[in-house]
Each structure stands twice: as structure tokens, then as C-alpha cells.
Design a protein around this motif. Structure first.
Motif, PDB file in Angstrom:
ATOM      1  N   LEU A   1       0.825  -1.210   0.000  1.00  0.00           N
ATOM      2  CA  LEU A   1       0.000   0.000   0.000  1.00  0.00           C
ATOM      3  C   LEU A   1       0.857   1.257   0.000  1.00  0.00           C
ATOM      4  CD1 LEU A   1      -2.829  -1.110   2.443  1.00  0.00           C
ATOM      5  CD2 LEU A   1      -2.887  -0.976  -0.034  1.00  0.00           C
ATOM      6  N   VAL A   2       1.970   1.202   0.745  1.00  0.00           N
ATOM      7  CA  VAL A   2       2.908   2.326   0.718  1.00  0.00           C
ATOM      8  C   VAL A   2       3.342   2.570  -0.730  1.00  0.00           C
ATOM      9  CG1 VAL A   2       5.233   3.052   1.393  1.00  0.00           C
ATOM     10  CG2 VAL A   2       3.704   2.030   3.091  1.00  0.00           C
ATOM     11  N   LEU A   3       3.618   1.492  -1.429  1.00  0.00           N
ATOM     12  CA  LEU A   3       4.049   1.600  -2.827  1.00  0.00           C
ATOM     13  C   LEU A   3       2.938   2.171  -3.709  1.00  0.00           C
ATOM     14  CD1 LEU A   3       6.545   0.828  -4.601  1.00  0.00           C
ATOM     15  CD2 LEU A   3       5.247  -1.204  -5.257  1.00  0.00           C
ATOM     16  N   LEU A   4       1.703   1.825  -3.390  1.00  0.00           N
ATOM     17  CA  LEU A   4       0.583   2.375  -4.163  1.00  0.00           C
ATOM     18  C   LEU A   4       0.520   3.901  -3.991  1.00  0.00           C
ATOM     19  CD1 LEU A   4      -1.942   1.955  -5.921  1.00  0.00           C
ATOM     20  CD2 LEU A   4      -3.245   1.622  -3.822  1.00  0.00           C
ATOM     21  N   TYR A   5       0.717   4.367  -2.772  1.00  0.00           N
ATOM     22  CA  TYR A   5       0.732   5.823  -2.528  1.00  0.00           C
ATOM     23  C   TYR A   5       1.830   6.485  -3.369  1.00  0.00           C
ATOM     24  CZ  TYR A   5      -2.478   6.109   1.546  1.00  0.00           C
ATOM     25  OH  TYR A   5      -3.561   6.112   2.383  1.00  0.00           O
ATOM     26  N   SER A   6       2.993   5.819  -3.432  1.00  0.00           N
ATOM     27  CA  SER A   6       4.093   6.374  -4.235  1.00  0.00           C
ATOM     28  C   SER A   6       3.708   6.433  -5.707  1.00  0.00           C
ATOM     29  CB  SER A   6       5.351   5.515  -4.094  1.00  0.00           C
ATOM     30  OG  SER A   6       5.724   5.410  -2.751  1.00  0.00           O
ATOM     31  N   THR A   7       3.073   5.371  -6.157  1.00  0.00           N
ATOM     32  CA  THR A   7       2.721   5.268  -7.568  1.00  0.00           C
ATOM     33  C   THR A   7       1.758   6.384  -7.954  1.00  0.00           C
ATOM     34  OG1 THR A   7       2.927   2.882  -7.274  1.00  0.00           O
ATOM     35  CG2 THR A   7       1.901   3.638  -9.313  1.00  0.00           C
ATOM     36  N   VAL A   8       0.761   6.582  -7.104  1.00  0.00           N
ATOM     37  CA  VAL A   8      -0.272   7.575  -7.408  1.00  0.00           C
ATOM     38  C   VAL A   8       0.293   8.998  -7.381  1.00  0.00           C
ATOM     39  CG1 VAL A   8      -2.441   8.572  -6.554  1.00  0.00           C
ATOM     40  CG2 VAL A   8      -2.150   6.088  -6.637  1.00  0.00           C
ATOM     41  N   THR A   9       1.259   9.245  -6.472  1.00  0.00           N
ATOM     42  CA  THR A   9       1.763  10.608  -6.294  1.00  0.00           C
ATOM     43  C   THR A   9       3.074  10.869  -7.033  1.00  0.00           C
ATOM     44  OG1 THR A   9       3.004   9.967  -4.311  1.00  0.00           O
ATOM     45  CG2 THR A   9       0.743  10.773  -3.978  1.00  0.00           C
TER      46      THR A   9
ATOM     47  N   GLY B   1       4.750   6.694   1.757  1.00  0.00           N
ATOM     48  CA  GLY B   1       5.072   6.472   0.338  1.00  0.00           C
ATOM     49  C   GLY B   1       4.822   7.685  -0.539  1.00  0.00           C
ATOM     50  N   ALA B   2       3.971   8.613  -0.062  1.00  0.00           N
ATOM     51  CA  ALA B   2       3.716   9.826  -0.851  1.00  0.00           C
ATOM     52  C   ALA B   2       4.723  10.904  -0.517  1.00  0.00           C
ATOM     53  CB  ALA B   2       2.298  10.328  -0.593  1.00  0.00           C
ATOM     54  N   MET B   3       5.633  10.639   0.459  1.00  0.00           N
ATOM     55  CA  MET B   3       6.617  11.668   0.807  1.00  0.00           C
ATOM     56  C   MET B   3       7.977  11.393   0.187  1.00  0.00           C
ATOM     57  SD  MET B   3       9.007  10.721   3.265  1.00  0.00           S
ATOM     58  CE  MET B   3       9.289  12.104   4.352  1.00  0.00           C
ATOM     59  N   GLN B   4       8.359  10.130  -0.001  1.00  0.00           N
ATOM     60  CA  GLN B   4       9.635   9.853  -0.658  1.00  0.00           C
ATOM     61  C   GLN B   4       9.627  10.402  -2.079  1.00  0.00           C
ATOM     62  OE1 GLN B   4       7.880   7.592   1.101  1.00  0.00           O
ATOM     63  NE2 GLN B   4       9.196   6.197   2.228  1.00  0.00           N
ATOM     64  N   THR B   5       8.464  10.316  -2.739  1.00  0.00           N
ATOM     65  CA  THR B   5       8.385  10.749  -4.129  1.00  0.00           C
ATOM     66  C   THR B   5       8.581  12.256  -4.274  1.00  0.00           C
ATOM     67  OG1 THR B   5       5.980  10.783  -3.854  1.00  0.00           O
ATOM     68  CG2 THR B   5       6.920   8.861  -4.941  1.00  0.00           C
ATOM     69  N   VAL B   6       8.280  13.028  -3.216  1.00  0.00           N
ATOM     70  CA  VAL B   6       8.435  14.488  -3.319  1.00  0.00           C
ATOM     71  C   VAL B   6       9.892  14.839  -3.621  1.00  0.00           C
ATOM     72  CG1 VAL B   6       8.022  16.712  -2.205  1.00  0.00           C
ATOM     73  CG2 VAL B   6       6.576  14.765  -1.630  1.00  0.00           C
TER      74      VAL B   6
END
Lengths: 338, 767
Positions: free
Chosen positions: B330-338, B369-374
Motif C-alpha cells: 500500500l505504501v508503494l501504491l501511494y508512491s505510484t499515485v503521487t 510512500g507519498a513523501m519519498q516521491t516528493v
């Protein structure tokens, strides 16, 4: 939380009684003053004393006495915060006041003492860990094990001298008073240390470091600079202590001593010698800084890698000398003390 | 919009910077945390953990330990009624989807990471429990191991689990990426690396359990998720209504108390011994054993037109799950979406993978997961701007998603994306640039924006409930299962109830976080609690209000719609008033309840097929923009953040004090992530198991954070609020990295950005 193991606490009121208590309990005993290093180490079972001889009640070991002309005697039980703000020390031995004021955090400086910091245990990434962690990796030779995990082929321990005040005391030509069963002796600060991560002090276990003796101020200028990741708390991963005496514009005597690059402070003698007889010009300072990086041979057992710490030796020595010379400097150290 | 009804009326309590009821207790050390509780005859528990990252358990003999003084019980895997624990999606949801993440409560024949629990001991004293732990005779035989994601995915790599080392992958493809790059005036490529990070909360994992009347196993602990009572029941093989979890006010959670911590152990030991039992992890244990934030390797290739408009994004993400799945998929899904940020991405491909290794396990941590992508997309955005000579605020405004645009995953933005305004305001807040203090000190500025989902994935069918009732004296009680992790969750619920029912805050008491006595409201995670439980309280309060005003209208002989509830009384338009006390007596006489249970269901949806590429994943997002001014010492590499401004569109600030606290705390934690925090793992061994080596910022290391609170009125929460728990941790690392490049020309691509790394980037150290 990690709890202290059980121990007996002895509270002598005089140095003589403290020496007697040490003699009575022998190898089972350790000294404690502020306890800021000792107690955490006991929780991790790096130290396992059955008896602690507390020096907090020994009034004769506290306070700063003397004068700039004759030098000062600093009781080993004087707290680091008291030392850091002592007007005479700040004025005549600024390097020492700076170093005392940069140890750990305000709370720990209110408890920690100058004697404790001079004798503070050496540190290493593989040693400053909980008992279970150390057990998992088979221990190291400094405690419970056989080998050095930093340098597995090494016959000796490479734990790092992590005192802020030790290199300063050394650079100032200070002495320490040791009192033991056979009486007292006074030795130069540099003679207190040995280049071994385990037996890092030349002090006998039954001796008590009762005082730091500062030489007459006599136009001495000093400075200390510290490398660490944060603006507080952290032990030094490089300390640079510089002490210089001038004849007018000319350097009469100079000592540059590096902390946290070996199991004991290291004097950069070539760098010091390069300054004597010269003026503190930017060129002379750069030459000395270059020479000072030579004896800095850190290993990778603290924060930051050794090439970086070695490189920073040069920068920090130059900055410390510039500060002494009254040239523009900038670095975190000044701001913190401002 | 469902039940989240907008309001245009003037607000009296909501929006006021009210001192929270828990604030003084915390500052005065009067708050009882989970570890402060004790019971007579209580045992103390300790976990024996694996010293090795990968080994077979050849021998596990507890005989000698069990015979030690004071030892009540020593448990191993075979003593656990059901030793497999499901870790997919905790909380108040029923649909999990395809994931089946499990782990063993206690290791069976094999350990996969350092710190994995092997045996469980309870004794009369903590010292005795510890001594017994050391007396357990365990023999391990080392097994092949793998410590990097690249190695883990290489052919022939040792398998951490039989299913293989690729735990999950998500893919998105949209538009024509090759054609996009062909049109681009500039193409920027970057590879970024982030580290393991610990939650490092002040309060370590702790709790006390006992068997209460009727045989209910009761566990009082520090948790973000009281619904783990179900997991405890499953492991103990007892009915779910035989386990009760009471959550205390937390000394920090940050996702680290989202998965189970001590509750399963405590439940087991209480059940086996019949005695109260306490477990408090040491700091060393917490740093060693607690799941970390996922390290990522992020590869970006970005193409933009001369105007700054991004026309192609090619993104490849690889995360380290450590030895167990936990919430990694799920963490990975957050990354994928963001992955492409709050920006238009007409041509985009995202490939995201997460792999098992023998490193410490990773799971939820603030940002999820949505913060590493930032760090990836905002570093890229800055490089695009720099390459094209465009102002950093402008390049973001050019690309910002507009209402009606869609994310790469196909989710349509049904809201105003305030990025241009937030960026402008954060940037302006830096004021006049500081002059460098010395020739070798360079000063620079950086900007970073983000989007962070709040609320759970729509196909989890999230809901929350709250009960509100009046006592006969007109005082009010709010019951809601929401754990208060320190963000002011409980206090905000009071403000909402106070607003609707006109009861002064000092006449309201809130009970939270008790799986037996408060209506369940789901996890305090995913920045969802204000959104979900705030709406549940709002709904309960409005419905209760309507109920009471029907009676009041009759008494006052007027229409209910014309009545107002203010300061403990009902006010009619003609200035007549009716005291609450009289109204409540009349309600009793008229058989009208003076309490109400409100249930709020979030807008739900069906699972999205990412490969098919269209659909809604999250209810909504919170947007932010942070600006940093830094100085870099070009002789040492030291970075000092001089000024910091953080702007977020929170929809509406229920309590501006709490909102500012979340923004400031998140920014500081984000600066720690950017500049110093690092769980150092060497061949699976965690070297940073104390606060002497796991370094978090001190007061000396961070500047004042200027929080800029923007209220667009666009959120889905009560009074149109948005979640603000996680969003502020996203931008700081990128903002600082961008500022460092502005100052020195050096681009930092690996976290944390230590002085040494900057020195190397500047060429000061080459060895």
C-alpha cells in the motif's frame, strides 16, 4: 527503559576517604562524579562496577581558584557549565571555556564535571551499543570480546578519545593532580593519556584525578573547534584545540592538539613548530593547517568517514588560528556561544 | 460530498485557536501515558529477539530460562494458539483486496531480520525477565541473505520468502511518453536515494494487560489502532468480543504504532498467566525492532517544453520492504499515485516495485510512500526550471493540476489545487535574502510543493462513528474510538460538537480510544481522523440538534429552523430562551433521546486496475508548498537552514493552533529526514540503536517554521477541512536540496544531506 544494575554507593566527604574507599573495594569499584557517561555505560553493561565511589560530596574537589598571573586550579568536580561561564576562564583560557560549553547538552553540562570529561570513556560504533546488540555481533575486545571489529586483524583497540576538554588541557600545557594510596602526583595533561582504546588513561585505577592545573595565562590565546552532526548533544568526531603565546606580533609558542582522531588526543607538533617565530598571517596559518592534518588519522568508527574528518582537520585548524589571530572567521562554534 | 455539509453560517468555536485540554497536562507532566499504568501483582514482560538478519533456528530450549527465579512463563511459537498475524490493512475496514501480508507472532524455524521476536518472557520483575531472556538457549545456523533491493531482485538471489523477493509492483502508463520526450526542449534525468528512517517518538511502545470481569482480556496501550483487538483475538483464538483495547493519549505515533506493537504479546501473556502484565520497550529495542520508513531508489526522466510545461515523465521506483510485507504494497501504491506530484502529466509511465530483503522491516510512517516521491518530483521540477531559466514559483504554476484534470492514475481532481498560491506565499515569506556571513558561505533558496492523500483508499469503504449525549445538567459527553496521537484529535471533536450544539468547551468531556466503550472510528493514520471522525461527530451533533430542537420548537411555539443553540441555551428569534436543562427534562417526558450515534461513511469506490489506467484511489488530497533559505559552508559542507516557510491549504482550520503545530512539527521532522536522520544498516545489522547515533534535530538545528494556513473551504472533512497530519513532512528534503543547488550549484540526490555528502558534492573530499 534500560535500568541500572544494582550497586553499592559510597559517599566520601574527603579525597582521603575516597582514596580509602577505592582501596577497600579494589577492582570492584569505579568513581562517579556527574555520572553522565558512567550511568548510561552501566545500563549497557560496558561498565560493571559493584561499588561506586561518589565524588559529589567531596567539597575540596569543587571550584576554581587562582589568578591569571599564577595560573588556576580547577577542582575536578567543577561542573562543565560552571567552567564554561567562569569569567576568568572565559577571559584568559577561552579555548577551555568553549570546549566545556560544547560538551553534550545544557542538562548534561550541569551534571557533568571537568574531571569526568577529562577521563571520559573512549567511543566506537561497535562498542556504544546495548549488551544484546554487542552479544549478537560477538562482542569486541574493549568489553567481553577478543577482536577489534573496526580493524579485525589489530592487536589493539581503536576506540576514539571523545573528550572535548582533553585536547584543550594538553594544548594549554595544563597539568593534572592525581591522588592515590601512595600520595599525590602532578603530571602534564598529555601524560594522562595512552594511545589505546581500552587502557586510554595512564592514571592508576586507585588514583583520583582531583584537579586540573592551568599555567599562568601570560598572554596566552586559545581556541577550540568541534565537528559533529548537530548543534548539541553529540560527542566530537573532530576537536581542534589551539594555544598560542605571542611576543608582540610574533608567535613565541604554539600548540595544536587534535581530539577524536585517535584513542588519545594527538599533538600536531610540526604544525605548531611551523608557527613559532612567525607572524599569524593567513599564509602562515594555511601552512600550519596543512601540516596539522598529517597526524589526523581517524578510523571509520564514529560519525562521518575518515577522509572527511581528516579534511576537516585542516579547515578547523585554520579557523581556530584565524580566530586567535583576530582574522574574520565563521563557523557554528561562535554562534553557539554568542 | 456525502455527509460533509458545507456551512456558510458564522462560526463561533470552530476556527478559534483554542488551548487543547491535553496541552497543559502534557507540558506539566500530568498526562498518564501507557507506561505510567501499573496494577497490583503485575508481571513484567520482555521479548527475546534474533541477533541475526537471516538464520535457521536449530535449537530453541527454554527449560533453563523457565526455571529462573521469578519467571512466570516463557513462550515460543508453539505456545501461540494461532501464530500467524495478518498485517494487511488495520482498522475499521472490511475489504482488503488482493494483499495477504502475514508474519509470525514468534519466529518458527527461521528468522529473517535482526530483532525478529523469538520468545516471550514474563517474570515478577523486569530484571528477572531480562535475565531469563538471556538464559533461553537458542542456536542459529546462518542462512544466505540479501541486503539491497538490487541484489534481492537479481536472478538467483536468496529468497527471503518462498513467494520470491518481489513483493509487489504497480504500473501506470498514460499518453505517449516517447512522443512527449520528442517534443521536449529539455530532458532532465535524475536518480535519487532515500534512507531508512525511524519514527523516533518520545514514548516507546508500551502497555499493560489484565483479564477484567467477565474474562475480557483488556489491554491498555499506546496505539494508533484500537481495532487491533481483533488481531489479538485471532492470535489468542478467542472471540473478538473477549478482547478490549484501551488506547492512551500517545507520546507520538507517526505510523510506528499503526501495526501491532505490544498488544499481542500482552494478550498472550495475560491469557497464559491469568495475571496483569506490563511491557515497555527500551529505546534500543524500539530503534532495533520497530518497522522503519521505506528507503527508495527513485529514477526520473522528465521532458519539458521551453515554457516549462512538462510533456513527458518516465518514473521508476524501487522500495525496500525489509524482511516482511507489513503495509509495503500500500505504501508503494501511494508512491505510484503521487509519483508525478500535483502536476499535469499527459504522457507518463510509472513502474513501482517493492522487494523483500533481510533488512529491518518497513511499514507505515508519516507520509506513507507519498513523501519519498516528493524528493524525486520536486528535485526534477527545480532542475527543469533551472535548465530553462524559469522562476521556481512560475514553473510550478505552469504545471499545476486544475480542477477537472486527472492524476496519472486517472483520478480526476474534483477540487481546487492551490499550489500556485501556496508557492507564491511560501516564497514571499522568505523576505529579504540574507547576506552571506563570510566569503566561503553561500546562501540559496529552494521551493518544494506536494500533494498527500488524506483518508483511506476508496475501495476500503472507510467509516467512522461517534456518540454524543447530554447529561441531565446540560453538560455534554462525546464518545469516539479515535486514538489521539498528539495532533489534537480529541480536542477538535469537542470544538465541532461545541459549535453545533452551543455547549461551551468547558462543559464537554470527550472519551476516546476504547474498543469496548467508544464507538469504533478507525485508525488514527492516513491523515484521516479529523476528516472521518470529525464528520461522524458533526453528523451526530447535527442529528442530535435536530432531535432536540423539534421539542424546543414545540415548547417555544416556533419553527425549529429558526432556533439557535448558543451557550447552553436555545434562543428563539424573538429573544426568548429555553435553558438546556429544561429542554432535556422535556425530552425525557416526550421520550426523545438526548443522545445520538452518528456514523459517517466516506465516499467509496471500486478497486482501480492500474494497468487499465483509470480511476479514483483516494477521497481527496492536501496540497502544500515549502520554501527554505539555507546557507552552505563551502569549506565544510555544513548546511544551516536560515528561514523556513510552510504553506498548506487545509480547507478550514478547526483549531489553528493544532494546524500550525502539525505544520511546524511535520516540517521539522521533514528537515531531520532531509539533513540528518539515518538508520544505518550494515549487512542487516542496525548500527543506530540509540539516540547517540540515530540523530534527530535538536532546537539548535532548525529555524522557526513559519506556518502559512490557507483555507480554501474545499476539503471533505467537517466544515470543509482537510487532513494535515502527514502533508507537512513531504516537501522539506526537496526544498533544502533545491536551496543547496541554488547556493552552490551542487545537486544533492541522496538523503540525508549530511555535511560530508555536501563536501563531496563540492569536490572537497575525493577519497
Amino acid at each position: 527503559m534500560m535500568r541500572l544494575p544494582p550497586f553499592t554507593y559510597v559517599a566520601p566527604r574527603t579525597v582521603r576517604d575516597a582514596v580509602a574507599a577505592l582501596r577497600e573495594h579494589g577492582a570492584d569499584a569505579m568513581l562517579v562524579a556527574g555520572g553522565t557517561d558512567l550511568y548510561p555505560n552501566m545500563k549497557r553493561r560496558q561498565f560493571e562496577p559493584k561499588v561506586l565511589v561518589g565524588l559529589g560530596g567531596v567539597a575540596e574537589m569543587r571550584g576554581v581558584r587562582g589568578s591569571a598571573r599564577d595560573g588556576f586550579t580547577i577542582g575536578a568536580g567543577t561542573t562543565l557549565s560552571a567552567l564554561a561561564r567562569h569569567p576568568d576562564i572565559v577571559r584568559h583560557y577561552p579555548g577551555l571555556a568553549t570546549a566545556a560549553g560544547l560538551v553534550s547538552s545544557p542538562q548534561l553540562r550541569n551534571m557533568g564535571t571537568i574531571g569526568g570529561n577529562l577521563c571520559v570513556d573512549t567511543r566506537c560504533n561497535y562498542y556504544n551499543q546495548s549488551f544484546a546488540w554487542r552479544k549478537a555481533i560477538g562482542f569486541c575486545m574493549k568489553k567481553d570480546g577478543e577482536i577489534c571489529l573496526v580493524a579485525p586483524g589489530s592487536p589493539r583497540c581503536w576506540a576514539v578519545s571523545s573528550s572535548d576538554v582533553a585536547p584543550v588541557a594538553w594544548s594549554l600545557g595544563a597539568k593534572v593532580r592525581l591522588v592515590g594510596p601512595a600520595g599525590e602526583r602532578v603530571i602534564p595533561a598529555e601524560a594522562l593519556y595512552r594511545d589505546d582504546g581500552i587502557q586510554y588513561l595512564a592514571k592508576q585505577p586507585n588514583e583520583i584525578l582531583t584537579a586540573l592545573l592551568l599555567p599562568p595565562a601570560d598572554g596566552r590565546r586559545s581556541a577550540y573547534m568541534k565537528l559533529r552532526r548537530r548543534g548539541s548533544f553529540d560527542f566530537p568526531v573532530l576537536g581542534v584545540a589551539v594555544s598560542v603565546r605571542m611576543d608582540g606580533e610574533t608567535v613565541r609558542e604554539a600548540r595544536i592538539v587534535l581530539g577524536a582522531v585517535a584513542s588519545q588526543p594527538r599533538e600536531a607538533t610540526k604544525a605548531s613548530a611551523a608557527l613559532v617565530g612567525r607572524q599569524l598571517t593567513p599564509e602562515a596559518i594555511d601552512a600550519a593547517a596543512e601540516a596539522a592534518a598529517g597526524p589526523s588519522k581517524p578510523l571509520d568508527n564514529t560519525d562521518f568517514t575518515h577522509p572527511y574528518r581528516k579534511k576537516m582537520t585542516r579547515v578547523f585548524v585554520a579557523r581556530a588560528l584565524r580566530r586567535i589571530a583576530g582574522l574574520p572567521v565563521s563557523g557554528r562554534v561562535e554562534e553557539e556561544l554568542a | 460530498m456525502a455527509d460533509a455539509v458545507a456551512t456558510t453560517q458564522e462560526l463561533r468555536i470552530v476556527g478559534q485557536p483554542i488551548q487543547r485540554h491535553d496541552a497543559r497536562d502534557k507540558v506539566a507532566a500530568a498526562m498518564a501515558y501507557a507506561g505510567d499504568f501499573a496494577l497490583p501483582g503485575m508481571l513484567h514482560a520482555f521479548v527475546l529477539r534474533s541477533p541475526y538478519p537471516s538464520a535457521r533456528i536449530v535449537k530453541l530450549d527454554t527449560q533453563r530460562a523457565a526455571a529462573m527465579p521469578g519467571v512466570a512463563v516463557v513462550l515460543t511459537a508453539r505456545d501461540v494458539p494461532k501464530n500467524t498475524l495478518s498485517t494487511d490493512v488495520p482498522g475499521q475496514t472490511t475489504t482488503v483486496g488482493p494483499l495477504r501480508a502475514t508474519l509470525h507472532v514468534l519466529a518458527e524455524d527461521r528468522v529473517r531480520h535482526q530483532g525478529e521476536p523469538v520468545a516471550l518472557i514474563a517474570a515478577e520483575t523486569l530484571e528477572q525477565a531480562r535475565a531469563a531472556t538471556e538464559a533461553v538457549d537458542v542456536e542459529y545456523a546462518p542462512l544466505p541473505s540479501v541486503f539491497t533491493t538490487a541484489d534481492a531482485l537479481a536472478p538467483g538471489a536468496p529468497a527471503v520468502h518462498e513467494s520470491g523477493n518481489l513483493l509487489a509492483q504497480w504500473r501506470i502508463a498514460r499518453g505517449d511518453v516517447a512522443a512527449g520526450f520528442a517534443r521536449a526542449a529539455v530532458v532532465v534525468e535524475g536518480e535519487y536515494v532515500t534512507q531508512f528512517v525511524d519514527a523516533a517518538y518520545l514514548e516507546p511502545e508500551s502497555g499493560v494487560a489484565w483479564i477484567d470481569s467477565d474474562g475480557v482480556i483488556t489491554i491498555r496501550l499506546s496505539t494508533q489502532v484500537i481495532e487491533h483487538f481483533r488481531d489479538v483475538a485471532e492470535v489468542l483464538n478467542v472471540p473478538q468480543n473477549r478482547v478490549r483495547v484501551i488506547g492512551t493519549y500517545l507520546g507520538g505515533g507517526f505510523g510506528g504504532k499503526e501495526d501491532v506493537t505490544v498488544e499481542v504479546y500482552l494478550g498472550l501473556l495475560a491469557l497464559k498467566t491469568g495475571r496483569p502484565v506490563k511491557m515497555v520497550w527500551t529505546r534500543q529495542e524500539s530503534l532495533l525492532a520497530r518497522a522503519k520508513r521505506h528507503p527508495y531508489r527513485l529514477k526520473y526522466r522528465t521532458g519539458a517544453l521551453a515554457t516549462g510545461e512538462i510533456v513527458a515523465q518516465e518514473i521508476d521506483l524501487l522500495a525496500d520492504s525489509g524482511a516482511y510485507a507489513y503495509l509495503s504494497a500500500l505504501v508503494l501504491l501511494y508512491s505510484t499515485v503521487t509519483a508525478a506530484g500535483p502536476y499535469r502529466a499527459p504522457n507518463v509511465s510509472v513502474v513501482a516495485r517493492v522487494a523483500y530483503t533481510n533488512n529491518p522491516p518497513t511499514s507505515a510512517m508519516r507520509g506513507f510512500g507519498a513523501m519519498q516521491t516528493v524528493f524525486g518530483y520536486e528535485s526534477q521540477m527545480d532542475r527543469v526550471a533551472r535548465a530553462l531559466g524559469i522562476d521556481p514559483v512560475r514553473v510550478r504554476a505552469v504545471n499545476t493540476l486544475r480542477r477537472g484534470d486527472s492524476l496519472p492514475v486517472g483520478q480526476v481532481m474534483e477540487t481546487h489545487v492551490a499550489i500556485p498560491e501556496l508557492a507564491r506565499r511560501a516564497w514571499a515569506a522568505l523576505g529579504t535574502p540574507a547576506a552571506p556571513r563570510a566569503p566561503h558561505v553561500k546562501v540559496g533558496r529552494g521551493l518544494a510543493c506536494n500533494l498527500q492523500p488524506y483518508g483511506r483508499i476508496v475501495w476500503l469503504h472507510d467509516w467512522s462513528s461517534a456518540w454524543i449525549g447530554f447529561e441531565m445538567d446540560g453538560s455534554l459527553v462525546v464518545r469516539c474510538g479515535a486514538p489521539d496521537v498528539g495532533g489534537g484529535q480529541a480536542s477538535s471533536l469537542c470544538q465541532i460538537a461545541s459549535e453545533v450544539l452551543g455547549v461551551p468547551l468547558d462543559r464537554i468531556v470527550v472519551h476516546v480510544s476504547d474498543s469496548a466503550l467508544t464507538p469504533l472510528s478507525g485508525t488514527t493514520t492516513a491523515s484521516r481522523q479529523l476528516y472521518m471522525s470529525g464528520n461522524a461527530v458533526l453528523k451526530a451533533a447535527r442529528e442530535l440538534r435536530a432531535q432536540l430542537l423539534t421539542v424546543a420548537a414545540r415548547l417555544l411555539d416556533t419553527d425549529a429552523e429558526k432556533l439557535e443553540m448558543i451557550d447552553g441555551a436555545v434562543h428563539a428569534p424573538d429573544a426568548r430562551t429555553l435553558s438546556l436543562r429544561s429542554l432535556l427534562v422535556e425530552c425525557a417526558r416526550a421520550s426523545v433521546p438526548r443522545s445520538h450515534l452518528g456514523v459517517y461513511h466516506a465516499p467509496a469506490g471500486e478497486p482501480v486496475d492500474l494497468n487499465a489506467g483509470a480511476g479514483k484511489v483516494f477521497p481527496d488530497y492536501t496540497f502544500g508548498a515549502h520554501a527554505a533559505e539555507v546557507e552552505v559552508d563551502t569549506e565544510t559542507g555544513e548546511v544551516r537552514v536560515l528561514k523556513y516557510a510552510a504553506a498548506h491549504d487545509v480547507g478550514r482550520a478547526i483549531n489553528p493552533q493544532s494546524v500550525e503545530g502539525q505544520i511546524q512539527g511535520g516540517a521539522v521532522q521533514g528537515l531531520g529526514y532531509g539533513l540528518m536522520e539515518d538508520v544505518v544498516v550494515e549487512d542487516g545489522i542496525n548500527l543506530t540503536t540509540s539516540f547517540a547515533t540515530y540523530l534527530i534535530p535538536t532546537a539548535a538545528d532548525v529555524p522557526d517554521v513559519e506556518a502559512i494556513v490557507v483555507e480554501s473551504g474545499e476539503g471533505l472533512g467537517p466544515f470543509n477541512a482537510r487532513g494535515i497530519g502527514e502533508p507537512p513532512i513531504g516537501p522539506p528534503a526537496a526544498a533544502v536540496a533545491n536551496a543547496i543547488e541554488d547556493a552552490t550549484g551542487a545537486r544533492m540526490t541522496r538523503l540525508p544531506i549530511t555535511a560530508e555528502r555536501v563536501a563531496r558534492a563540492l569536490g572537497l573530499v575525493t577519497e
